[in-house]
Design a protein around this motif. Structure first.
Motif, PDB file in Angstrom:
ATOM      1  N   ASP A  70     -27.963 -72.761   5.720  1.00 58.76           N
ATOM      2  CA  ASP A  70     -27.236 -71.911   6.656  1.00 58.76           C
ATOM      3  C   ASP A  70     -28.193 -70.942   7.357  1.00 58.76           C
ATOM      4  O   ASP A  70     -28.048 -69.725   7.291  1.00 58.76           O
ATOM      5  N   ILE A  71     -29.236 -71.495   7.984  1.00 58.55           N
ATOM      6  CA  ILE A  71     -30.200 -70.690   8.731  1.00 58.55           C
ATOM      7  C   ILE A  71     -30.404 -71.350  10.088  1.00 58.55           C
ATOM      8  O   ILE A  71     -29.952 -72.469  10.334  1.00 58.55           O
ATOM      9  N   GLU A  72     -31.126 -70.676  10.959  1.00 61.45           N
ATOM     10  CA  GLU A  72     -31.218 -71.096  12.353  1.00 61.45           C
ATOM     11  C   GLU A  72     -31.681 -72.540  12.518  1.00 61.45           C
ATOM     12  O   GLU A  72     -31.121 -73.303  13.306  1.00 61.45           O
ATOM     13  N   HIS A  73     -32.685 -72.940  11.800  1.00 59.78           N
ATOM     14  CA  HIS A  73     -33.241 -74.285  11.984  1.00 59.78           C
ATOM     15  C   HIS A  73     -32.661 -75.308  11.012  1.00 59.78           C
ATOM     16  O   HIS A  73     -33.140 -76.434  10.944  1.00 59.78           O
ATOM     17  N   GLY A  74     -31.664 -74.926  10.239  1.00 59.85           N
ATOM     18  CA  GLY A  74     -31.067 -75.855   9.290  1.00 59.85           C
ATOM     19  C   GLY A  74     -31.855 -75.928   7.987  1.00 59.85           C
ATOM     20  O   GLY A  74     -32.822 -75.194   7.771  1.00 59.85           O
ATOM     21  N   PRO A  75     -31.472 -76.832   7.083  1.00 59.31           N
ATOM     22  CA  PRO A  75     -32.112 -76.911   5.763  1.00 59.31           C
ATOM     23  C   PRO A  75     -33.577 -77.286   5.869  1.00 59.31           C
ATOM     24  O   PRO A  75     -33.945 -78.163   6.657  1.00 59.31           O
ATOM     25  N   PRO A  76     -34.435 -76.646   5.104  1.00 55.83           N
ATOM     26  CA  PRO A  76     -35.868 -76.960   5.185  1.00 55.83           C
ATOM     27  C   PRO A  76     -36.210 -78.247   4.447  1.00 55.83           C
ATOM     28  O   PRO A  76     -35.547 -78.628   3.478  1.00 55.83           O
ATOM     29  N   ALA A  77     -37.279 -78.894   4.900  1.00 56.38           N
ATOM     30  CA  ALA A  77     -37.839 -80.010   4.141  1.00 56.38           C
ATOM     31  C   ALA A  77     -38.705 -79.478   3.006  1.00 56.38           C
ATOM     32  O   ALA A  77     -38.814 -80.107   1.950  1.00 56.38           O
ATOM     33  N   LEU A  78     -39.302 -78.301   3.235  1.00 55.93           N
ATOM     34  CA  LEU A  78     -40.152 -77.689   2.208  1.00 55.93           C
ATOM     35  C   LEU A  78     -39.870 -76.191   2.154  1.00 55.93           C
ATOM     36  O   LEU A  78     -39.817 -75.527   3.186  1.00 55.93           O
ATOM     37  N   LEU A  79     -39.696 -75.699   0.947  1.00 54.96           N
ATOM     38  CA  LEU A  79     -39.476 -74.269   0.703  1.00 54.96           C
ATOM     39  C   LEU A  79     -40.629 -73.746  -0.147  1.00 54.96           C
ATOM     40  O   LEU A  79     -40.904 -74.269  -1.230  1.00 54.96           O
ATOM     41  N   PHE A  80     -41.310 -72.708   0.367  1.00 54.92           N
ATOM     42  CA  PHE A  80     -42.406 -72.072  -0.368  1.00 54.92           C
ATOM     43  C   PHE A  80     -41.982 -70.648  -0.696  1.00 54.92           C
ATOM     44  O   PHE A  80     -41.689 -69.864   0.210  1.00 54.92           O
ATOM     45  N   THR A  81     -41.946 -70.311  -1.981  1.00 54.00           N
ATOM     46  CA  THR A  81     -41.575 -68.962  -2.387  1.00 54.00           C
ATOM     47  C   THR A  81     -42.723 -68.289  -3.111  1.00 54.00           C
ATOM     48  O   THR A  81     -43.474 -68.931  -3.856  1.00 54.00           O
ATOM     49  N   ALA A  82     -42.881 -66.983  -2.878  1.00 56.18           N
ATOM     50  CA  ALA A  82     -43.862 -66.170  -3.594  1.00 56.18           C
ATOM     51  C   ALA A  82     -43.161 -64.877  -3.992  1.00 56.18           C
ATOM     52  O   ALA A  82     -42.955 -63.990  -3.152  1.00 56.18           O
ATOM     53  N   THR A  83     -42.774 -64.797  -5.244  1.00 60.12           N
ATOM     54  CA  THR A  83     -42.004 -63.661  -5.748  1.00 60.12           C
ATOM     55  C   THR A  83     -42.418 -63.391  -7.189  1.00 60.12           C
ATOM     56  O   THR A  83     -43.166 -64.153  -7.795  1.00 60.12           O
ATOM     57  N   HIS A  84     -41.887 -62.329  -7.748  1.00 67.35           N
ATOM     58  CA  HIS A  84     -41.950 -62.173  -9.189  1.00 67.35           C
ATOM     59  C   HIS A  84     -41.015 -63.180  -9.833  1.00 67.35           C
ATOM     60  O   HIS A  84     -39.933 -63.485  -9.303  1.00 67.35           O
ATOM     61  N   GLY A  85     -41.429 -63.716 -10.985  1.00 65.49           N
ATOM     62  CA  GLY A  85     -40.535 -64.509 -11.814  1.00 65.49           C
ATOM     63  C   GLY A  85     -40.032 -63.650 -12.955  1.00 65.49           C
ATOM     64  O   GLY A  85     -40.743 -62.771 -13.450  1.00 65.49           O
ATOM     65  N   ILE A  86     -38.800 -63.887 -13.364  1.00 65.25           N
ATOM     66  CA  ILE A  86     -38.216 -63.106 -14.450  1.00 65.25           C
ATOM     67  C   ILE A  86     -38.714 -63.612 -15.794  1.00 65.25           C
ATOM     68  O   ILE A  86     -38.669 -64.808 -16.095  1.00 65.25           O
ATOM     69  N   GLY A  87     -39.212 -62.672 -16.613  1.00 65.92           N
ATOM     70  CA  GLY A  87     -39.582 -62.968 -17.991  1.00 65.92           C
ATOM     71  C   GLY A  87     -38.759 -62.090 -18.909  1.00 65.92           C
ATOM     72  O   GLY A  87     -38.777 -60.863 -18.786  1.00 65.92           O
ATOM     73  N   LEU A  88     -38.014 -62.699 -19.808  1.00 65.33           N
ATOM     74  CA  LEU A  88     -37.127 -61.962 -20.706  1.00 65.33           C
ATOM     75  C   LEU A  88     -37.707 -61.915 -22.112  1.00 65.33           C
ATOM     76  O   LEU A  88     -38.447 -62.820 -22.516  1.00 65.33           O
ATOM     77  N   PRO A  89     -37.402 -60.868 -22.879  1.00 61.38           N
ATOM     78  CA  PRO A  89     -37.866 -60.815 -24.267  1.00 61.38           C
ATOM     79  C   PRO A  89     -37.392 -62.035 -25.048  1.00 61.38           C
ATOM     80  O   PRO A  89     -36.339 -62.610 -24.759  1.00 61.38           O
ATOM     81  N   ALA A  90     -38.173 -62.453 -26.031  1.00 60.07           N
ATOM     82  CA  ALA A  90     -37.882 -63.694 -26.747  1.00 60.07           C
ATOM     83  C   ALA A  90     -36.541 -63.685 -27.460  1.00 60.07           C
ATOM     84  O   ALA A  90     -35.977 -64.747 -27.732  1.00 60.07           O
ATOM     85  N   ASP A  91     -36.007 -62.503 -27.771  1.00 59.39           N
ATOM     86  CA  ASP A  91     -34.714 -62.449 -28.456  1.00 59.39           C
ATOM     87  C   ASP A  91     -33.554 -62.218 -27.495  1.00 59.39           C
ATOM     88  O   ASP A  91     -32.413 -62.048 -27.921  1.00 59.39           O
ATOM     89  N   MET A 137     -31.684 -69.814 -20.303  1.00 61.13           N
ATOM     90  CA  MET A 137     -31.084 -70.269 -19.049  1.00 61.13           C
ATOM     91  C   MET A 137     -31.598 -69.517 -17.824  1.00 61.13           C
ATOM     92  O   MET A 137     -31.356 -69.950 -16.700  1.00 61.13           O
ATOM     93  N   GLN A 138     -32.339 -68.392 -18.023  1.00 60.83           N
ATOM     94  CA  GLN A 138     -32.733 -67.598 -16.868  1.00 60.83           C
ATOM     95  C   GLN A 138     -34.228 -67.287 -16.785  1.00 60.83           C
ATOM     96  O   GLN A 138     -34.674 -66.672 -15.815  1.00 60.83           O
ATOM     97  N   GLN A 139     -35.018 -67.716 -17.766  1.00 60.16           N
ATOM     98  CA  GLN A 139     -36.461 -67.475 -17.686  1.00 60.16           C
ATOM     99  C   GLN A 139     -37.022 -68.122 -16.421  1.00 60.16           C
ATOM    100  O   GLN A 139     -36.742 -69.280 -16.107  1.00 60.16           O
TER     101      GLN A 139
END
Length: 564
Positions: A346-367, A373-375
């Motif tokens: 749902d963006i101007e040029h339609g669905p991408p063939a390639l998506l590149f993301t650069a973000t923090h990833g979530i790391g949760l405590p081991a307990d 399901m969310q690491q």
């Protein structure tokens, strides 16, 4: 529709896992491991109270809103010197660097032609053969492409993969053109032992010697319970990928059990995509957060995303260089709402063939009960800063809308734990003490699993942490060339198992330089601490990239020797 939900408009059915979709555990299993109590928080390694932390991963503790780890160069130097690379890996990296100019295949083999490169699935001999049954559409499809005439494939309830292959290949002298493209991994095998059992070694690949170039590992990356043997660990994947084109498929629930319907969905989608006439939307989307007072995302936005978008030295970025349009969602535009829009197309040029993301990833405590399901979920620009974090700040597998399809997508995610997480911390630890436990068991992240089950061809990302030094030089401008090369090859129609080899070349080079520098330090010769630290994190970063999905998939653009 069986659950009263409509199928999406493109006609592909949505699969909802039910009890029959989940593979039964192997005979006489021990109890599944419960979440660990007393999990570790962020590990802080600083040389002294006034040290400046200058090595930062792209990861945030989802419970506290703080960096997963910070350290200074002196601490990194200590870790590098006190934790030398095993001799077998050092030799492997030296081999890779030596053969770099030839690429992974011997001269004359067309990486695009599966009849020349060949393709096979690797399964653990003790795993349930139900996973092979679920992947039958893909196995049959790849067999046709490489000229294999399959024998009739039958399956028996409770049969292991080893038993299945013994029934279908009673005579080991049968030529490869008449045997199922399935290879067995025996529990506990090292990569070197596995290759030797198949009559080859680490070197440029000649597929006719017995091991195909494109190899799809199937199953979980580590034991889920004490007596579990039905896995193929990450270290095997890393080492095999140095010369071969390797991917992995793992679809599992929170208990680590196979979700068979997702294996089948992926197999059918790849076959439908390649046998049909897919319309490629030649568009790339870059999605990158940039948080105030956060050096890690400042660097990834300025030194990774920006050069990829704008190019450098008069050269265009990968998208315009290959005839693709591009959209950029950077800093304030990198919100969770916009990521949802991108995945919906749902963006101007339609669905991408390639998506590149650069973000923090979530790391949760081991307990933390959310970890399995969310690491590795992607932290979006909605996050308001250190010490304050809410669940709505990150995008996880469960946030992908039910009707969302991402057919034909290739995703590259630069984020901590973006595609997986080991059981123990492999890189950051206190010398002389047990390695910190960071997850109940080694796992494949759920978000890429969900993307693959909804139509994505492949997801490339990090197991463990992603480090800024992977693209940030010490005294030189941003070094985004490895990512540029990967993207250009992917956008040019390269098969993903070959496309990602640039990362292995970089790993070999960084490892050799690191080994030489450590040896100088151990001999008492003067060594630039910051340079050694940069080599250490660069080697770690390159080593832990992993491809999820079939390594033979590619975008349907004109490619050398093109054949779907």
């Amino acid at each position: 529709e069986r659950h009263g939900r409509p199928a999406p408009a493109n006609g592909h059915p949505i699969r909802y896992p039910c009890a029959a979709d989940v593979a039964p555990p192997p005979p006489q299993p021990a109890a599944y491991v419960p979440p660990i109590t007393g999990g570790y928080g962020p590990l802080l390694l600083l040389e002294s109270d006034d040290s400046i932390p200058d090595i930062l991963p792209n990861g945030i503790d989802g419970a506290r809103g703080e960096l997963l780890v910070t350290m200074d160069s002196a601490a990194a130097r200590t870790l590098a010197v006190d934790n030398p690379e095993p001799d077998n890996l050092r030799e492997l990296h030296n081999l890779k660097e030596h053969y770099a100019v030839q690429f992974p295949l011997i001269y004359g083999v067309d990486y695009d032609d599966l009849a020349q490169t060949r393709w096979a699935v690797i399964v653990n001999s003790t795993d349930d053969a139900a996973v092979l049954k679920a992947l039958t559409p893909l196995i049959a499809h790849r067999s046709r492409q490489q000229g294999i005439t399959l024998p009739p494939l039958t399956f028996r309830t409770g049969e292991t993969c080893g038993e299945w292959l013994a029934r279908h290949l009673p005579d080991p002298t049968v030529p490869w053109q008449q045997r199922p493209p399935v290879l067995l991994y025996h529990p506990g095998e090292t990569c070197t032992a596995w290759l030797e059992r198949h009559g080859v070694t680490h070197a440029p690949v000649d597929p006719v010697r017995g091991v195909p170039f494109y190899l799809l590992l199937v199953g979980r990356p580590g034991p889920v319970y004490a007596s579990d043997t039905a896995y193929i660990d990450y270290s095997f994947q890393y080492e095999l990928d140095m010369f071969w084109g390797v991917g992995r498929l793992c679809f599992n629930d929170a208990q680590g059990r196979h979700v068979l319907s997702d294996y089948t969905a992926y197999a059918e989608q790849v076959v439908d995509f390649e046998q049909g006439s897919p319309t490629l939307n030649k568009h790339v989307v870059y999605f990158g957060t940039r948080h105030d007072l956060d050096t890690a995302t400042e660097r990834s936005a300025d030194e990774l995303i920006t050069p990829l978008v704008e190019g450098h030295s008069g050269k265009p970025g990968p998208a315009p260089d290959t005839g693709f349009t591009q959209s950029v969602f950077l800093a304030g535009d990198a919100t969770r709402t916009n990521l949802e829009r991108i995945l919906r197309g749902d963006i101007e040029h339609g669905p991408p063939a390639l998506l590149f993301t650069a973000t923090h990833g979530i790391g949760l405590p081991a307990d933390d009960p959310r970890l399995l399901m969310q690491q590795g979920a992607l932290l979006c620009q909605d996050w308001t800063g250190f010490g304050n974090i809410q669940r709505e700040h990150w995008f996880a597998a469960e946030d992908l809308e039910t009707a969302t399809r991402v057919s034909g997508l290739i995703a590259v995610c630069f984020a901590c734990y973006g595609v997986g997480c080991p059981h123990e911390d492999e890189f950051v630890f206190v010398p002389g003490k047990p390695r910190p436990v960071i997850a109940p068991y080694p796992l494949v992240a759920q978000l890429p699993q969900r993307l693959l089950a909804r139509g994505a061809l492949a997801v490339l990302g990090h197991v463990d942490r992603a480090w800024s030094y992977s693209f940030s030089g010490m005294n030189v401008p941003a070094q985004s060339q490895p990512f540029e090369d990967v993207l250009i090859r992917a956008l040019s129609g390269g098969r993903m198992g070959f496309v990602t080899d640039q990362l292995n070349l970089r790993q070999g080079a960084a490892s050799s330089l690191l080994t030489n520098t450590i040896e100088q330090a151990q001999r008492g010769l003067p060594v630039d601490t910051r340079n050694l630290a940069a080599l250490w994190v660069a080697r770690n970063d390159a080593r832990n990239y992993a491809l999820l999905g079939d390594p033979a998939v590619r975008l349907p653009v004109a490619a050398k020797g093109s054949q779907q």
